[in-house]
Structures are given as structure tokens and as C-alpha cells.
Design a protein around this motif. Structure first.
Motif, short mmCIF file in Angstrom:
data_model
loop_
_atom_site.label_atom_id
_atom_site.label_comp_id
_atom_site.label_asym_id
_atom_site.label_seq_id
_atom_site.Cartn_x
_atom_site.Cartn_y
_atom_site.Cartn_z
N ILE A 241 -19.90 8.52 -14.28
CA ILE A 241 -19.90 7.07 -14.10
C ILE A 241 -21.15 6.62 -13.33
O ILE A 241 -21.78 5.62 -13.67
CB ILE A 241 -18.61 6.62 -13.37
N ALA A 242 -21.52 7.38 -12.30
CA ALA A 242 -22.70 7.04 -11.50
C ALA A 242 -23.98 7.12 -12.34
O ALA A 242 -24.83 6.22 -12.31
CB ALA A 242 -22.80 7.95 -10.28
N ASP A 243 -24.11 8.21 -13.11
CA ASP A 243 -25.30 8.38 -13.96
C ASP A 243 -25.39 7.24 -14.98
O ASP A 243 -26.46 6.68 -15.22
CB ASP A 243 -25.24 9.72 -14.70
N SER A 244 -24.24 6.90 -15.58
CA SER A 244 -24.20 5.85 -16.58
C SER A 244 -24.57 4.50 -15.96
O SER A 244 -25.34 3.72 -16.55
CB SER A 244 -22.79 5.78 -17.18
N MET A 245 -24.02 4.21 -14.78
CA MET A 245 -24.32 2.95 -14.10
C MET A 245 -25.82 2.85 -13.79
O MET A 245 -26.45 1.82 -14.02
CB MET A 245 -23.50 2.83 -12.81
N GLU A 246 -26.40 3.94 -13.28
CA GLU A 246 -27.82 3.91 -12.92
C GLU A 246 -28.71 3.72 -14.16
O GLU A 246 -29.70 2.99 -14.12
CB GLU A 246 -28.18 5.17 -12.15
N LEU A 247 -28.31 4.37 -15.28
CA LEU A 247 -29.04 4.16 -16.54
C LEU A 247 -28.93 2.69 -16.97
O LEU A 247 -29.92 2.07 -17.36
CB LEU A 247 -28.47 5.08 -17.62
N SER A 248 -27.72 2.14 -16.86
CA SER A 248 -27.52 0.74 -17.24
C SER A 248 -28.37 -0.20 -16.39
O SER A 248 -28.86 -1.23 -16.89
CB SER A 248 -26.04 0.35 -17.13
N MET A 249 -28.56 0.12 -15.12
CA MET A 249 -29.38 -0.73 -14.26
C MET A 249 -30.86 -0.64 -14.65
O MET A 249 -31.58 -1.64 -14.60
CB MET A 249 -29.18 -0.36 -12.78
N ARG A 250 -31.32 0.55 -15.05
CA ARG A 250 -32.70 0.67 -15.53
C ARG A 250 -32.86 -0.11 -16.84
O ARG A 250 -33.87 -0.79 -17.06
CB ARG A 250 -33.08 2.14 -15.72
N TRP A 251 -31.83 -0.04 -17.68
CA TRP A 251 -31.87 -0.80 -18.93
C TRP A 251 -31.78 -2.30 -18.66
O TRP A 251 -32.37 -3.10 -19.40
CB TRP A 251 -30.71 -0.36 -19.84
N ALA A 252 -31.07 -2.70 -17.61
CA ALA A 252 -30.99 -4.12 -17.26
C ALA A 252 -32.37 -4.67 -16.91
O ALA A 252 -32.74 -5.78 -17.32
CB ALA A 252 -30.02 -4.33 -16.10
N ALA A 253 -33.14 -3.88 -16.15
CA ALA A 253 -34.50 -4.31 -15.78
C ALA A 253 -35.38 -4.43 -17.02
O ALA A 253 -36.17 -5.38 -17.16
CB ALA A 253 -35.10 -3.32 -14.78
N ARG A 254 -35.23 -3.47 -17.95
CA ARG A 254 -36.00 -3.53 -19.19
C ARG A 254 -35.56 -4.72 -20.06
O ARG A 254 -36.39 -5.36 -20.70
CB ARG A 254 -35.86 -2.21 -19.97
N SER A 255 -34.25 -5.00 -20.05
CA SER A 255 -33.74 -6.15 -20.80
C SER A 255 -34.35 -7.44 -20.28
O SER A 255 -34.79 -8.31 -21.05
CB SER A 255 -32.21 -6.23 -20.71
N LYS A 256 -34.38 -7.57 -18.95
CA LYS A 256 -34.94 -8.79 -18.33
C LYS A 256 -36.41 -8.95 -18.71
O LYS A 256 -36.86 -10.05 -19.06
CB LYS A 256 -34.77 -8.71 -16.81
N ALA A 257 -37.17 -7.85 -18.64
CA ALA A 257 -38.59 -7.92 -18.98
C ALA A 257 -38.78 -8.31 -20.45
O ALA A 257 -39.64 -9.12 -20.79
CB ALA A 257 -39.26 -6.57 -18.70
N ALA A 258 -37.94 -7.74 -21.33
CA ALA A 258 -38.08 -8.01 -22.76
C ALA A 258 -37.57 -9.40 -23.13
O ALA A 258 -38.06 -10.01 -24.08
CB ALA A 258 -37.32 -6.96 -23.56
N PHE A 259 -36.63 -9.92 -22.38
CA PHE A 259 -36.06 -11.25 -22.65
C PHE A 259 -37.14 -12.32 -22.47
O PHE A 259 -37.25 -13.25 -23.26
CB PHE A 259 -34.89 -11.51 -21.70
N GLY A 260 -37.95 -12.14 -21.42
CA GLY A 260 -39.08 -13.06 -21.19
C GLY A 260 -38.62 -14.43 -20.74
O GLY A 260 -37.55 -14.60 -20.17
N ASP A 261 -39.44 -15.43 -21.01
CA ASP A 261 -39.16 -16.81 -20.60
C ASP A 261 -38.68 -17.58 -21.81
O ASP A 261 -39.46 -17.89 -22.72
CB ASP A 261 -40.43 -17.44 -20.02
N ARG A 262 -37.37 -17.87 -21.86
CA ARG A 262 -36.79 -18.55 -23.02
C ARG A 262 -36.03 -19.79 -22.55
O ARG A 262 -34.82 -19.71 -22.31
CB ARG A 262 -35.88 -17.62 -23.80
N PRO A 263 -36.70 -20.90 -22.36
CA PRO A 263 -36.03 -22.11 -21.87
C PRO A 263 -34.80 -22.46 -22.71
O PRO A 263 -34.83 -22.38 -23.94
CB PRO A 263 -37.11 -23.20 -22.01
N GLY A 264 -33.72 -22.80 -22.02
CA GLY A 264 -32.49 -23.18 -22.71
C GLY A 264 -31.59 -22.02 -23.08
O GLY A 264 -30.48 -22.21 -23.57
N HIS A 265 -32.08 -20.79 -22.87
CA HIS A 265 -31.27 -19.61 -23.16
C HIS A 265 -31.05 -18.84 -21.85
O HIS A 265 -31.91 -18.83 -20.98
CB HIS A 265 -31.96 -18.70 -24.18
N ALA A 266 -29.90 -18.18 -21.75
CA ALA A 266 -29.54 -17.48 -20.51
C ALA A 266 -29.39 -15.99 -20.78
O ALA A 266 -28.99 -15.57 -21.87
CB ALA A 266 -28.23 -18.04 -19.96
#
Length: 376
Positions: free
Chosen positions: A159-184
Motif C-alpha cells: 500500500i505504501a509503495d503504491s501510494m508513493e507511486l501515485s503521488m509521483r504520478w500526481a505531480a506528473r499529471s499536474k505538470a501535463a494538465f498545464g493551464d486550462r482555464p475553466g477546467h479543474a
């Protein structure tokens, strides 16, 4: 569309909250239940019928839509809203959960997940970046970051390994999402049933910064008691001023218990799936329309319900069309179930606003414990 994506809390009662999520495509009243439109349709329902039940927002499935008809095709055809004739907000999941539960021959690496389609065996790779690209092509209003969701029970290290991987993926998701006005973009808290891992996950997500936060990794077989025990602390670990979304929940008593513990948004296939299998959800609990006791019953499913199934059809008719395998059976029972779920959300919003949530909860459980109306 303007930039607006805002969340305003209008009242609290204990830890239960009611408010409004403002989006360019309309307001979402919270607590909100999101019907699931897996393949760009809520099964057995027209979009305008779903809107008539009181739904402010639908959920679409990234995994299913990327495989068929493909996100690229939907984008060419003007985006998911126009494609499925739904002009209100749409939330799309990231595809991670379906990859884990449906795909064949999947392989998990730091980069992402490679898998074979459950439809035709074709090979695909889903990464945080690809998930963000697919959801951008779909044009959804609320995008979920890509995560891994381990099935429970699992040992703490997994569970810990999975959570930590998900947090690294969350940072990558945020970077890839970029600036999208009107979208969350929403982050997803993981950590199983371990309070300290949930806390670490919440802190990592807040550090990255999201428009809303989901409690992920529950309703995966742990049981209601364990889920509620986790919800006794998990929502409070997330920011007060952002929406909190409990993924994949659930039965009406799960929903009431989640709202009591500070959850603002939920989704589940249950009302539509139950409707197609002859199960109706009512204030008096579940009614199995297959049962012979309904064959001669001229009364409605629920006399207090204003949906078309209850307003215009008898239990005897609903029993008959289910037994006969007629399409209208799934249509009427799904409409009823979705109406019941939205009515439940409205009653909770009213109860929180008037400071009477505890009284509402007592009445909710008392009505269910009374059981269905006696047979004729």
C-alpha cells in the motif's frame, strides 16, 4: 469559457457540508451524486431524462472511451459533451482503476501501465501524461489525476509503495494538465486503511496543489465498517475549502454515512446497474421487482416518489415487463433509481442547510428498517 471554477461552502452541520461547485458549464450542488456514463451514455437513459432526475454532473470513463470509440475520434466530433448531448459538467476518471480491474496482461512500471484491451486484445500504454491528453481530448470539466489503486486487503508495504507511486504520478499529471482555464484537476488520496499513509498522501497532494481532492482506494472490498473508519479521518486530512470526492460509492446508506463524514461528491454504477437487474432503491430499502408478490400489485413502487415509473406504472406492470425481458423495464427502473438517488442528495442538502442532519439520518434509517410495504 471563462476561468471560473470555484467551490463555495454554504452550510455545515457537524462534519456534513453543503455548497456549490461553479463551473463554466453550470453549478454542481453538493453533496452531489454523479451518475456513471461509462461509454458516453448512462445506460437505458436519454441525457435529458438524466437531467430531469436532478443530476448536475455525469461521470465518463477514460479507459472505456479511449478504447472505443477513442478519444481522438470524440475530439474530432466536437468533444464528449456534444458527442453524447450533455451540456452540463462532466467528470472523467483517469483510467487507472479500470486498467487494474478490467485489462488483461497488464504490466506496471514507474512510467505507467501497459495492458491489453479487454475488448480486442490490442496493446496500449497509459501514463499520467497520456491520461491527461485523453481527458483533454474528451473535454471533460473535471479531470482526475492518474493513480494506481491496489485491491484491498493488501500488506502495508504494498500500500505504501503504491501510494508513493501515485503521488509521483500526481505531480506528473499536474505538470501535463498545464493551464486550462475553466477546467479543474483533482488529486487522489491513497493509503489504504492506514491513517498515517493517508496523511502523507494528503500532504503530498496539497503540496502539488489541486482544484479538488478525491478519497481513492475505498469501496474495493474492505466493507462498510472499515470504509467508515477510514472516512472518520481521511476527509479531514484534505483542505476544507476544496471539494472532496469519494470515488465509487455507493449504496444509499454508504452515501449518507460518507456525507456525514464530510464528503461532497460521489459516483456509482449501482442505481443504473440495479435498474437493469430488477432492483429498485426506495426509502423503504431495496425492492426486488422479480418477486412473484408484485404480480398482482396495482400500487406504485414508492407512493412518495415523483418519477415516471412511480407516477404512471404499477408494481404489477414493472414485474411483468421485467419478466418478459422488455427494454422498458430497465428504462423505468433506472429512471426511478437515479431519481431516488438525486432526491436523497436533495434531502441531505436541505437537512444540512437547516441544521437537521442528525434528524434526517435517524429518519432515513428508520424508514429503511421498516421495510417494504406489506404484500396485498
Amino acid at each position: 469559457m471563462g476561468r471560473t471554477f470555484d467551490f463555495t461552502l454554504t452550510a455545515t452541520d457537524g462534519r456534513a457540508r453543503t455548497g456549490v461547485i461553479d463551473t463554466p458549464r453550470g453549478a454542481i450542488r453538493t453533496p452531489a451524486f454523479m451518475p456513471v456514463g461509462t461509454a458516453a451514455t448512462v445506460k437505458a437513459m436519454l441525457p435529458e431524462s438524466v437531467a430531469a432526475t436532478g443530476a448536475d454532473i455525469l461521470l465518463g470513463n477514460t479507459y472505456h472511451l479511449m478504447l472505443r470509440p477513442t478519444a481522438e475520434r470524440i475530439a474530432r466530433l466536437g468533444g464528449l459533451h456534444g458527442f453524447m448531448n450533455w451540456d452540463r459538467p462532466i467528470l472523467t476518471d483517469s483510467g487507472g482503476f479500470q486498467v487494474m480491474s478490467l485489462a488483461e496482461l497488464r504490466k506496471l512500471t514507474e512510467e505507467g501501465v501497459t495492458f491489453r484491451s479487454h475488448i480486442d486484445g490490442s496493446r496500449h500504454m497509459l501514463t499520467p501524461e497520456r491520461s491527461m491528453e485523453i481527458q483533454r481530448l474528451l473535454g471533460s470539466d473535471i479531470v482526475m489525476c492518474f493513480d494506481e489503486c491496489p485491491a484491498l486487503p493488501a500488506d502495508r508495504d504494498r500500500i505504501a509503495d503504491s501510494m508513493e507511486l501515485s503521488m509521483r504520478w500526481a505531480a506528473r499529471s499536474k505538470a501535463a494538465f498545464g493551464d486550462r482555464p475553466g477546467h479543474a484537476l483533482f488529486g487522489i488520496q491513497q493509503g489504504g486503511l492506514e491513517e498515517d499513509l493517508r496523511k502523507a498522501s494528503a500532504e503530498a497532494l496539497v503540496d502539488i496543489g489541486f482544484d479538488g481532492y478525491a478519497v481513492g482506494g475505498l469501496a474495493v472490498g474492505e466493507g462498510q465498517e472499515a470504509m467508515f473508519a477510514c472516512l472518520d479521518y481521511a476527509p479531514e486530512q484534505l483542505p476544507q475549502d476544496k471539494p472532496r470526492y469519494l470515488m465509487g460509492v455507493g449504496k444509499p446508506d454508504d452515501i449518507v454515512g460518507a456525507v456525514k463524514r464530510g464528503i461532497d461528491m460521489m459516483d456509482c454504477v449501482l442505481p443504473s446497474r440495479s435498474g437493469r437487474t430488477g432492483q429498485a432503491w426506495t426509502r423503504r430499502g431495496q425492492v426486488n421487482i422479480k418477486n412473484a408478490r408484485h404480480a398482482d400489485d396495482p400500487r406504485p413502487l414508492d407512493e412518495a416518489c415523483a418519477c415516471p415509473a412511480c407516477r404512471s406504472y404499477s408494481r404489477a406492470y414493472l414485474h411483468h415487463v421485467f419478466r418478459a425481458g422488455e427494454m422498458i423495464s430497465g428504462m423505468l427502473l433506472t429512471w426511478h433509481n437515479l431519481h431516488y438517488y438525486q432526491d436523497l442528495m436533495g434531502r441531505m442538502r436541505d437537512a444540512i442547510s437547516s441544521g437537521e442532519f442528525n434528524a434526517f439520518e435517524r429518519e432515513f434509517h428508520a424508514e429503511r428498517e421498516a421495510g417494504d410495504i406489506p404484500p396485498l
